[in-house]
Design a protein around this motif. Structure first.
Motif, PDB file in Angstrom:
ATOM      1  N   PHE A 120      53.451  71.446  33.749  1.00  0.00           N
ATOM      2  CA  PHE A 120      52.441  70.689  34.490  1.00  0.00           C
ATOM      3  C   PHE A 120      51.926  71.586  35.616  1.00  0.00           C
ATOM      4  O   PHE A 120      52.718  72.122  36.412  1.00  0.00           O
ATOM      5  N   LEU A 129      48.120  69.964  31.614  1.00  0.00           N
ATOM      6  CA  LEU A 129      49.357  69.981  30.841  1.00  0.00           C
ATOM      7  C   LEU A 129      49.299  71.092  29.800  1.00  0.00           C
ATOM      8  O   LEU A 129      48.245  71.354  29.202  1.00  0.00           O
ATOM      9  N   GLY A 375      47.845  63.892  33.174  1.00  0.00           N
ATOM     10  CA  GLY A 375      49.136  63.835  32.511  1.00  0.00           C
ATOM     11  C   GLY A 375      49.659  62.443  32.245  1.00  0.00           C
ATOM     12  O   GLY A 375      50.730  62.303  31.658  1.00  0.00           O
TER      13      GLY A 375
END
Length: 1176
Positions: A120, A129, A375
């Motif tokens: 991340f 990501l 994410g």
């Protein structure tokens, strides 16, 4: 406050510009000042592969790098949970990077770190990501211990040796060797399968001479593990029986296989049988995929690279040997992991603008699309009223500052997934010019140039160019403004000099910059060096007078033989040339004058020849090609014409016969010269016809009887004005390349036909139906594809040329057709009628035209030889075909093998390929005549016998009933009578007892069936020593017969008989007697004639007497020198004849009557008296 309508209008304009400029992952410019000021969400720039296998002996590096402003920070998850890097002393993260480093120098087990990792990258404007990285440690397990017994197998039986390697990661490479590390020889009988097993189609006794060990090589550890070897014991039998093929792998008659799109498909068939079968591959209903198939492992494996959905279907392998054939069908299904159709791209918007992210993927089964933001699933993110999710698209309306984020699109199905990051950055930036201010651009007159003005802003600014502060925007004609801010000039002229201003504008303001353009005169050598032939010791001068722009610094250099010339004390370099004092032979060569400035250069070359002969002999030099013309000048400049004048060069003692004028243009094919026109050698000026909108440059070539001169230096350029095209493209045609399209192509206009800038083509098409509506498209390339068309329907097509000055006249309409599909029906009622032993006549019922789905190309008859009607005769079953073009229902198939069983099937073909196949028809062919025997060998072990040996015909074409052997003696141009032997079909040897050691023999051998005699094989016995030099194979037992006593006695006897004969004739003539004479040898000898009984005869023609030095052979022939008599003249009138292959049939002796000759052939051949009779 800005009204909503105005804001929406400006937003729409900005969005359109943004989509044009930012369609492919737009990045903030690299200017450090801008990057430090503008925010940017994170973007992943590097990551490890999804399936990541590492070497256990090395440290582990899991890559993750990203960029953004401010710089992103990194974190990791492992197996879906947060991975605390700081808590593990073996794990660290690189500085300013997310790359994980796992260090095992201090110990540790790499297997403890296996799992699924995800990176991340975060900053204030979003989170990006990486893909999920599956980390695995390479494994090289040991082979399990096992006891391998001796394998007993019968000779000729099939056998497979199993490998069963340990499951390594990645899978090991398998190969077979003996325990002494010798590789196992593989061929179509013995080969390794894809599963690693070793297959024997049939076992031979020699296979037991070695043992067999399976070896596994592991990639990362570079180790090889060896399995305990197999030992074979082959049990022999009295004879190995031949067997039909059967499949060892795969089993049964059918199987199925699934493969993913984009990978290689490997199909395998391994068969047993005696002899080892041959493998052939086919695809049901069509041909194997062209250009992507490869046969491997002795044709046992079929590899199809980069599989697509079109490659699905049924494939079958055919295993065949002389005993029969068997086939296995493999049903191939092509699935697909997700692949991108439209991958989401980064989106930069200004406040209030609209935009969208599109994520379209395909696969089989259809992938599921899931959106995430920073994410997290988008459903769980805070609500955003300016964002709307519609399946594979996110629409943004009236975006505002603070809406920046990173969006992830996850497309997945059961075969895999795709993950893409795309950020949405909402920027509010006034225009900025990124180029240096007050640039100075210099360009040579009539050359192409470009003024650059890179810019940035949000919303995307609009850029316009102005000259000298004038209000008109520069775009069109000689100018072309590009979207990246550049202004291009096709041809810089003196009037184009000045100050150009670029102005970038958006709703937040404007920025501008100025560029000053100076147009310079080109550098030209107006008088260059000329080829010279000079005397040694003279003082040649090489001219180089240059015209250039006075504001540019000129540099003149000289080259000799393409290398820099050293100017010594014997040479003097001047402003307009080079002088060489006391020239010597070493000064001979190519001299090049190079005149250059900072912007351009020009060069001229000449060859200097130095002669070591007196000057008064120069006039005796041979004729040469003329010197190049020079000083080209353009006058009488008009819209469509110009006058070109030149000064001729030296003709070098051969008058100039022609001048060829060539031209070059710098828009479409710069640097390429084309022939314009030609003129007589007596002129040095011509009016040239010109085409509109061409920037011409001319040169002239002189021609004499020796050859062509070098081209002259080019003239100055002349630009003609533009006009609309006068002609349309030719060669227009429409044809389908796929079943659902039509490709329209044409021959484009050339540089002298364009007549103006921005040449393009208006393509119009419609179904060939008066009620159909026209569709049109404007393109610049000579090709346009129309999609989603019905199968093979006619279209009306028009292609019209257009430029910025207008359109060409209305074009003609041509008829094209959309793509074809495979025919749907097969010919029916196929009937076969045998014409002869090698040909059949076919009739069939034609297919209906509606089922052809294209243009009927031909009917095809596929046939193959199934077997021979002779037992134990191997035949090739290769498929062949005969084409019958057009719409017809009958045809003839020829060149078949007699006495064979054939199979035949028919298809109809169009431009796409073959349709379905008809019912297979079987038919036998009747017997025919055989081919010639394979060989006929002649051996002479001594002077008394000749041994013949031959082999049966290669193609018996039926049941052989015997052989016909004919032979005849010949000596020089004289030929004896032909003797015939009828031999049994099994006989392949014959011994001839020679009665004449002098003559050679010619043999005619042919086989026969019930149908008739076959082809004749003709051979001759080798020459004797006194006739020719024989080959060693035939002279082993020969001796010089001239030294033999029997030969000397024979010659004496013959001479005595001839003397007696002459005495008898002389006596009878002196008595005045008259005796019957056979004129021209056309009458038979009467056996009751008195003169015949006592051996006397009379010649009525003195010219027919044998020469005293002629030799009479024992078979009744006379060896004469340079005889021109025909063979018929030596026989019984018309009895001599030739058979169909040109060989002579008949007897070279006088026959009393048919029965007597047949009964006494052998006795007459050995009688000197009968030999004399045969001369009559």
């Amino acid at each position: 406050m800005v009204p909503p309508s105005a804001r929406l209008a400006r937003a729409a304009l900005a969005l359109a510009l943004c989509l044009q400029h930012l369609a492919s992952a737009i990045e903030v410019p690299l200017d450090s000042n801008i990057q430090s000021e503008l925010p940017q969400p994170p973007t992943i720039t590097k990551q490890s592969v999804k399936d990541y296998i590492v070497d256990p002996r090395d440290n582990i590096f899991i890559d993750c790098e990203a960029k953004g402003n401010p710089l992103p920070t990194f974190s990791w998850t492992r197996n879906g949970k947060f991975f605390n890097v700081a808590k593990d002393p073996k794990v660290s993260m690189r500085r300013r990077s997310g790359t994980l480093v796992i260090d095992f120098h201090s110990g540790g087990r790499p297997e403890d770190y296996e799992g699924e990792y995800q990176c991340f990258a975060r900053n204030d404007f979003g989170t990006a990501l990486s893909s999920k990285i599956h980390l695995q440690v390479s494994k090289s397990p040991l082979w399990p211990k096992e006891k391998v017994d001796v394998i007993e197998v019968d000779e000729g039986a099939p056998l497979s040796l199993q490998c069963n390697p340990p499951p390594g990661l990645p899978s090991p490479v398998i190969f077979w060797m003996s325990s002494s590390m010798e590789p196992i020889h593989q061929d179509k009988r013995v080969s390794q399968g894809q599963n690693g097993d070793l297959y024997f189609s049939n076992v031979l006794l020699q296979d037991a001479q070695t043992d067999y060990s399976c070896n596994a090589r592991f990639h990362f550890t570079h180790t090889i593990q060896q399995k305990n070897p197999y030992t074979l014991k082959v049990k022999t039998t009295r004879g190995v029986s031949e067997t039909t093929p059967s499949f060892m792998y795969p089993y049964g008659t059918s199987s199925s296989q699934m493969v993913l799109r984009g990978v290689d498909l490997l199909l395998e068939c391994i068969a047993s049988g005696v002899p080892a079968p041959d493998i052939m591959w086919y695809k049901k209903g069509g041909e194997l995929p062209a250009g992507k198939t490869k046969l491997e492992n002795f044709n046992k494996a079929l590899r199809i690279s980069n599989v697509s959905e079109e490659d699905s279907g049924e494939y079958f392998c055919l295993a065949s040997n002389k005993m029969g054939s068997i086939r296995h069908t493999i049903s191939v299904r092509v699935k697909a992991a997700p692949y991108w159709l439209d991958e989401p791209q980064n989106l930069i918007l200004a406040p209030g603008e609209d935009g969208r992210l599109v994520c379209r993927a395909n696969g089989n089964p259809k992938p599921m699309i899931q959106w995430l933001v920073n994410g997290e699933p988008i459903e769980a993110s805070p609500p955003n009223p300016s964002r709307e999710v519609a399946g594979d698209t996110i629409v943004f309306r009236d975006t505002q500052i603070g809406s920046s984020a990173v969006y992830q699109c996850n497309a997945s199905n059961e075969h895999g997934y795709l993950l893409a990051n795309a950020f949405v950055s909402v920027l509010d930036v006034p225009p900025r010019i990124l180029a240096p201010r007050n640039q100075l651009i210099k360009v040579i007159q009539y050359n192409r140039t470009r003024l650059d003005c890179p810019f940035f802003g949000s919303p995307i600014p609009t850029l316009r160019w102005f000259k000298n502060g004038q209000g008109n925007t520069l775009d069109g004609g000689n100018y072309k403004a590009h979207e990246n801010g550049s202004l291009e000039m096709n041809m810089a002229r003196k009037e184009d000099q000045g100050i150009y201003t670029c102005v970038a504008t958006n709703i937040l303001g404007k920025a501008e910059a100025q560029v000053r353009l100076e147009v310079k005169d080109p550098t030209r050598i107006v008088r260059g060096p000329e080829d010279q032939v000079v005397k040694r010791g003279s003082m040649p001068r090489l001219h180089c007078r240059v015209k250039h722009d006075p504001t540019l610094k000129l540099t003149v250099t000289w080259l000799k033989d393409d290398a820099p010339l050293y100017i010594g004390n014997r040479m003097k370099k001047e402003d307009d040339g080079l002088t060489i004092y006391g020239v010597a032979e070493r000064d001979q060569g190519d001299y090049t004058c190079v005149a250059s400035t900072e912007l351009d250069k020009d060069s001229a070359k000449a060859y200097l020849t130095v002669l070591a002969i007196p000057a008064n002999r120069l006039r005796d030099l041979p004729k040469e090609r003329p010197d190049r013309p020079r000083d080209l000048e353009l006058t009488d400049l008009a819209e469509r014409s110009v006058r070109l004048t030149w000064i001729p060069g030296d003709d070098n003692n051969s008058p100039i016969t022609d001048y060829i004028v060539q031209f070059e243009e710098d828009r479409y094919q710069p640097g390429t010269w084309h022939n314009h026109s030609s003129y007589p050698g007596s002129v040095n000026s011509a009016v040239l016809s010109l085409s509109p909108y061409v920037n011409y440059q001319f040169r002239v070539i002189a021609v004499n009887d020796v050859g062509s001169s070098l081209p002259s230096m080019p003239s100055e350029r002349y630009q003609t004005n533009g006009a609309r095209p006068e002609i349309n493209p030719t060669g227009v045609q429409g044809a389908g390349t796929q079943r659902n399209n039509m490709e329209i192509t044409w021959t484009p206009l050339n540089a002298t036909q364009a007549y103006g800038p921005n040449l393009r083509y208006i393509v119009r098409w419609r179904r060939r139906d008066p009620r159909g509506s026209w569709h049109n498209e404007t393109v610049k390339t000579p090709r346009h594809v129309v999609w989603n068309t019905p199968i093979y329907v006619p279209y009306e097509i028009k292609v019209q040329a257009e430029n910025d000055f207008g359109r060409a006249p209305e074009p003609d309409t041509v008829i094209g057709y959309s793509g074809e599909d495979y025919p749907k029906a097969a010919p029916t009622d196929v009937r076969i009628r045998v014409l002869n032993s090698t040909a059949i006549a076919l009739t069939w019922t034609r297919v209906h035209l509606d089922t052809i789905q294209g243009q009927l190309k031909e009917y095809r008859a596929y046939f193959w030889r199934e077997s021979s009607l002779l037992k134990n005769l191997w035949v090739s079953k290769k498929r062949q075909y005969v084409s019958f073009p057009g719409d017809r229902n009958r045809g003839i198939v020829s060149r078949l093998f007699p006495y064979s069983n054939y199979k035949l099937e028919m298809v109809v073909s169009n431009g796409r390929g073959d349709g379905p196949r008809s019912e297979v028809k079987e038919f036998p062919m009747p017997e025919g005549v055989p081919s010639s025997p394979r060989y006929l060998r002649i051996r002479q072990p001594n002077l008394e016998t000749i041994n013949l040996e031959w082999d049966h015909p290669e193609h018996p074409n039926g049941v052989l009933t015997g052989y016909n052997l004919r032979y005849q003696a010949f000596n020089g141009s004289k030929t004896g009578r032909t003797l015939v032997e009828n031999l049994s079909p099994n006989q392949t040897r014959f011994t001839l007892q020679r009665t004449d050691p002098i003559s050679r023999y010619r043999f005619f051998l042919r086989a026969r069936t019930q149908v008739g005699d076959g082809e004749t094989l003709v051979e001759e016995s080798p020459a004797l020593l006194n006739e020719a030099t024989p080959t060693p194979a035939y002279t082993k037992n020969q001796v010089d017969i001239a030294t033999q006593g029997w030969f000397i006695g024979l010659m004496c006897a013959i001479a005595l008989l001839v003397l007696i004969l002459l005495i008898v004739c002389f006596i009878k003539r002196s008595r005045g007697g008259k005796y019957p004479v056979r004129d021209n040898k056309d009458e038979h000898l009467n056996p009751e004639d008195k003169n015949v009984e006592d051996g006397s005869f009379d010649y009525s023609d003195e010219d027919n007497k044998p020469l005293p030095n002629s030799q009479t052979s024992l078979d009744g022939t006379i060896k004469q020198q340079e005889s021109d008599d025909s063979l018929v003249d030596y026989g019984e009138g018309g009895e001599g004849q030739f058979n169909e292959d040109g060989s002579f049939i008949g007897q070279y002796t006088v026959k009393k009557d048919k029965e007597e000759t047949e009964g006494n052939e052998s006795s007459e051949a050995t009688s000197p008296v009968n030999a004399i009779y045969s001369l009559a």
